[in-house]
Design an enzyme around this catalytic site. Structure first.
Site, PDB file in Angstrom:
ATOM      1  N   ASP A 594      46.606  42.456  34.618  1.00  0.00           N
ATOM      2  CA  ASP A 594      45.296  42.991  34.967  1.00  0.00           C
ATOM      3  C   ASP A 594      45.279  43.917  36.180  1.00  0.00           C
ATOM      4  OD1 ASP A 594      44.916  41.216  32.937  1.00  0.00           O
ATOM      5  OD2 ASP A 594      43.125  40.307  33.743  1.00  0.00           O
ATOM      6  N   GLU A 828      43.534  27.629  36.284  1.00  0.00           N
ATOM      7  CA  GLU A 828      44.059  28.928  35.873  1.00  0.00           C
ATOM      8  C   GLU A 828      45.066  29.475  36.879  1.00  0.00           C
ATOM      9  OE1 GLU A 828      42.269  33.304  34.553  1.00  0.00           O
ATOM     10  OE2 GLU A 828      41.055  31.957  35.784  1.00  0.00           O
TER      11      GLU A 828
END
Length: 858
Positions: A594, A828
């Protein structure tokens, strides 16, 4: 048009010539001196020849233009269809591979990871079942739980045990009570057999009084099938009978709540709802809109109180708003609500109409015995595969590891629907052909759908537990491939999945890749085939690879042709964000990393080191599979040798300034986010003018150079074991990894060096740092795996790698475990300063790879 004009002109000219010859009255030429001279005749002939040549050229150009026009139209039409044209080779999985007759043990399952508790079949339009609940008489007006939501702020939820096929035990800790949801299946008949749910509710010791809870069990058809209700005692729904094409006739029985297995029935209030739903994503809203406070909870020894129960559903009516009717077919939706005070236990029984010879009902003590047998089998299999007891782990550590594995197994979903896709040849997005996907999901709350690069990591763990499950998951992914070799990287299939995704992420573009991590899972299957060739679980791998290979070749070639870089044997991710005004560093979502810093100004001159390494790994695995199948493998082997050549790697990606591997592109580090200036004329109100945004300020023009961002991308030649064990570059990599001012933390390797200018910097005003510092478990797993490799390979840095392996493995395991104990979740990512879990939760996708590190299975 030009072509028609030339034809008309020529036709008219010829017509006039014919007219003079046929009808002319003038006498023929009789005198020699009246005839045109030879020179004039030559000039006329020359002019005529030039005119004819011009006409012929014009005609030829017109014909060529028309041919080219129609060819271009044809090609554009053909190319525009390619993005939605499926691969022509035979499917990896037979069309009936998930049916009850072929795969009865996996037919029913907890394949709805987006809800706290629910089951469906592996069929496109399955009848779905599920559970909602709410706390009665609470301070909040509405606390209905159904879909997994981080906003529900549960103390924890997740599977404690789940074998992926026959049973599961889940614990859900709400504010002042705990729900334990258990299911067990019994195969029989032609339609997948029976299953039973057991829900046990207990109050927390801190609760001032036993809470009253409403459980809402439901069944919903999805465009096919029918449901009928059967009542008893006025408003108690005793059972549902139904029929569907996949299930035949079936019956769902709702047993009355009891205090315990051998206890008598508890007092409860009952409600039910029978209505229609246009789609599964509407179920929660339908229940909410049907709730009414008119019902009375009146236990024998207690005060009467009004509670909230399902009543008649009235679709919302918006005055002054014309809303188009939902065009979808409505389907049966039935809810059974039982309201009871804790503690209690209640069971729901599904019985297949074709299971004629069942020995008894799967309820009460029969279910208890079956559950205990399955639990014992699970525990024995877990220890046999992972051996954590023999490694000296405590029982609490082992319980954590079982939960991590079980949550990935319990997070397997079966989805069916159409992706929304687009290519450069399409003006508007198109609907991809409908397809099915059986896949693990990264997060039940935040990412309850399939992600291509996540799935390769998921299957590294699941292939250890059940190779058949991995083969089926990989087969489903490859059966979604189009004719070009492209697989949409994010699978948003069906209205229920689409309802959870922001609009800007729904359209998938066919020039965009994702790291080909499925090769990691295929590598594991190959290794199992060579080391455990006699075991029944691995024997189907060879025929599976043979069916997979035509699509695998196309997939690899798609990467090797669409993601190439500007230099020979270099590679570049497509799909970077093009808006360089708002992003501090335009994101590269396609890389999986990302907002990790890349070249500040995206261009075709970029070279990405992580993609180079993925291609080096993939070409080697392609060569191994081809050779195993007796297919031509030499080209893959040659490419693999070229890409893993450390001299080439150094030439393309080694930065002497950084003393590390790096991307290359049009880049400057002199950038920042600045508040833009908005001019407000004197005397004008400020609120009438745009809000000043944070925009990117470039203080020095970019130039072609190494990006010099030290972090995960720099490590890829090491992570994927492309570096030779005696490479001097390995010494630099190990030194940077262990440096606390750069990548080392007590909780794992941080994603970006603390010395980097973009460390923990926001990418936009509303986009906090993601891969710019936090610790991610998937990359740390690759690092531990690589250290294990270099620590067991002879070379000058073997001892250093072995020491780092022990230290890094211990740090990761200890922190992920500690955070699970403290917060109730696997996360996460983890804060590189404190180790605290952050981001979406539960995140039992690749963060569950902690189990493989505990077992030292690489």
């Amino acid at each position: 048009m030009l072509f028609l004009f030339v034809l008309a002109f020529q036709k008219g000219r010829m017509g006039r010539q014919r007219k003079r010859v046929v009808t002319g009255d003038a006498p023929p030429y009789s005198r020699r001196d009246e005839r045109p001279s030879a020179l004039n005749r030559k000039e006329k002939k020359k002019k005529t020849d030039i005119g004819k040549l011009f006409i012929n050229i014009s005609i030829g150009l017109c014909i060529f233009s028309l041919i080219w026009f129609f060819y271009a139209v044809y090609m554009r039409s053909s190319l525009s269809k390619r993005v939605v044209t499926l691969h022509p080779s035979p499917r990896v999985l037979d069309a009936n591979s998930t049916t009850a007759k072929v795969s009865s043990e996996r037919f029913w399952g907890s394949y709805r990871p987006q809800v706290y508790f629910g089951m469906k079949t592996r069929s496109p339009r399955s009848v779905v079942t599920g559970m909602m609940w709410m706390r009665q008489f609470s301070n909040s007006d509405m606390n209905l739980r159904h879909t997994c939501e981080q906003g529900d702020r549960l103390q924890g939820y997740g599977w404690l045990m789940h074998d992926g096929s026959t049973f599961g035990v889940q614990e859900i800790r709400d504010n002042d009570f705990t729900l334990t949801t258990e299911f067990v299946k019994r195969v029989g008949g032609d339609h997948g057999g029976d299953w039973t749910w057991r829900i046990t509710a207990k109050q927390h010791s801190s609760a001032p009084q036993p809470p009253v809870i409403s459980l809402m069990f439901y069944a919903a058809a999805d465009t096919q099938g029918s449901l009928q209700t059967h009542m008893e005692e006025k408003n108690r729904l005793a059972s549902i009978t139904g029929f569907s094409e996949e299930l035949g006739n079936f019956k769902i029985t709702f047993r009355k709540p009891v205090t315990g297995e051998l206890s008598s029935t508890k007092y409860a209030s009952y409600n039910y709802l029978q209505t229609l739903s246009p789609g599964l994503e509407k179920l929660t809203d339908i229940v909410k809109l049907s709730l009414n406070r008119r019902f009375v909870f009146s236990p024998p020894s207690g005060e009467k109180r009004h509670y909230i129960g399902v009543d008649t559903y009235k679709p919302p009516h918006h005055q002054n708003q014309q809303k188009a009717a939902d065009p979808r077919k409505e389907s049966d939706f039935v809810v059974h609500q039982v309201t009871v005070q804790t503690p209690f236990q209640v069971e729901v029984l599904f019985e297949s109409g074709s299971f004629y010879n069942r020995p008894n009902q799967l309820v009460g003590s029969v279910m208890t015995q079956e559950l205990e047998r399955r639990k014992a089998e699970f525990n024995a299999k877990f220890e046999k595969i992972f051996g954590l007891e023999s490694k000296g782990f405590s029982q609490t550590h082992i319980k954590f590891a079982k939960a991590a594995l079980s949550n990935m197994l319990g997070g397997m979903g079966y989805f069916y629907g159409e992706s929304v896709v687009q290519s450069v040849y399409n003006e508007y997005p198109l609907m991809y052909p409908g397809g099915a996907l059986f896949t693990a999901v990264p997060s039940r709350s935040f990412f309850p759908r399939g992600f291509l690069w996540d799935e390769g990591f998921h299957q590294l763990l699941l292939s250890k537990w059940d190779p058949q499950l991995t083969r089926e998951a990989i087969g489903h992914w490859f059966d979604l491939m189009n004719i070009e070799g492209w697989i949409p990287r994010e699978q948003i299939l069906g209205d229920e999945a689409r309802s959870k995704v922001p609009a800007e992420f729904i359209v998938q573009r066919n020039e965009n890749a994702n790291p080909p991590t499925l090769f990691l899972a295929l590598q594991e299957l190959i290794e199992q085939l060579s080391s455990k060739s006699d075991e029944a679980a691995t024997k189907p791998t060879l025929p599976f690879l043979r069916r997979l290979f035509p699509r695998l070749k196309t997939w690899f070639e798609w990467y090797n042709t669409t993601q190439t870089g500007p230099k020979p044997n270099s590679y570049r991710w497509r799909g970077r964000d093009k808006d360089t005004n708002l992003y501090l560093n335009p994101k590269t979502l396609t890389s999986g990393l990302d907002d990790y810093p890349r070249a500040s100004h995206p261009s075709a001159d970029e070279r990405h080191v992580d993609l180079h390494c993925w291609m080096a790994l993939s070409s080697g695995i392609m060569a191994s599979i081809a050779q195993l199948l007796g297919e031509p493998h030499q080209d893959y082997k040659v490419l693999h040798d070229v890409l893993r050549d450390n001299n080439l790697l150094n030439d393309l990606h080694w930065s002497e300034q950084l003393r590390a591997f790096s991307d290359y592109g049009n880049h400057t580090q002199n950038i920042s986010l600045q508040r833009e200036k908005v001019y407000v004329p004197p005397g004008q109100p400020r609120h009438q003018f745009p809000v000043a945004r944070l925009v990117r300020s470039v203080r020095r023009a970019p130039k072609l150079q190494y990006v010099n961002a030290l972090g995960y991308v720099s490590l890829f030649p090491f992570l994927l074991q492309i570096l030779q064990a005696d490479s001097p570059k390995l010494e630099h990599v190990l030194r940077d990894m262990r440096d606390p001012t750069k990548l080392w933390t007590p909780f794992g390797l941080r994603s970006l060096s603390k010395t980097d200018p973009l460390y923990m910097e926001r990418n936009t005003e509303h986009d906090p740092p993601y891969w710019r510092g936090p610790v991610w478990i998937n990359i740390n797993y690759l690092a531990v795996r690589a250290l294990y490799h270099y620590g067991n390979t002879e070379g000058p840095y073997q001892e250093k790698a072995a020491d780092l392996y022990k230290e890094l493995r211990t740090n990761i395991i200890n922190n992920v475990y500690a955070q699970f104990v403290e917060t109730g979740y696997i996360w996460e990512q983890y804060n590189d300063g404190t180790g605290r879990g952050q981001g979406s939760h539960p995140f039992t996708g690749w963060s569950s790879l902690t189990v493989l590190m505990m077992a030292e299975h690489y």
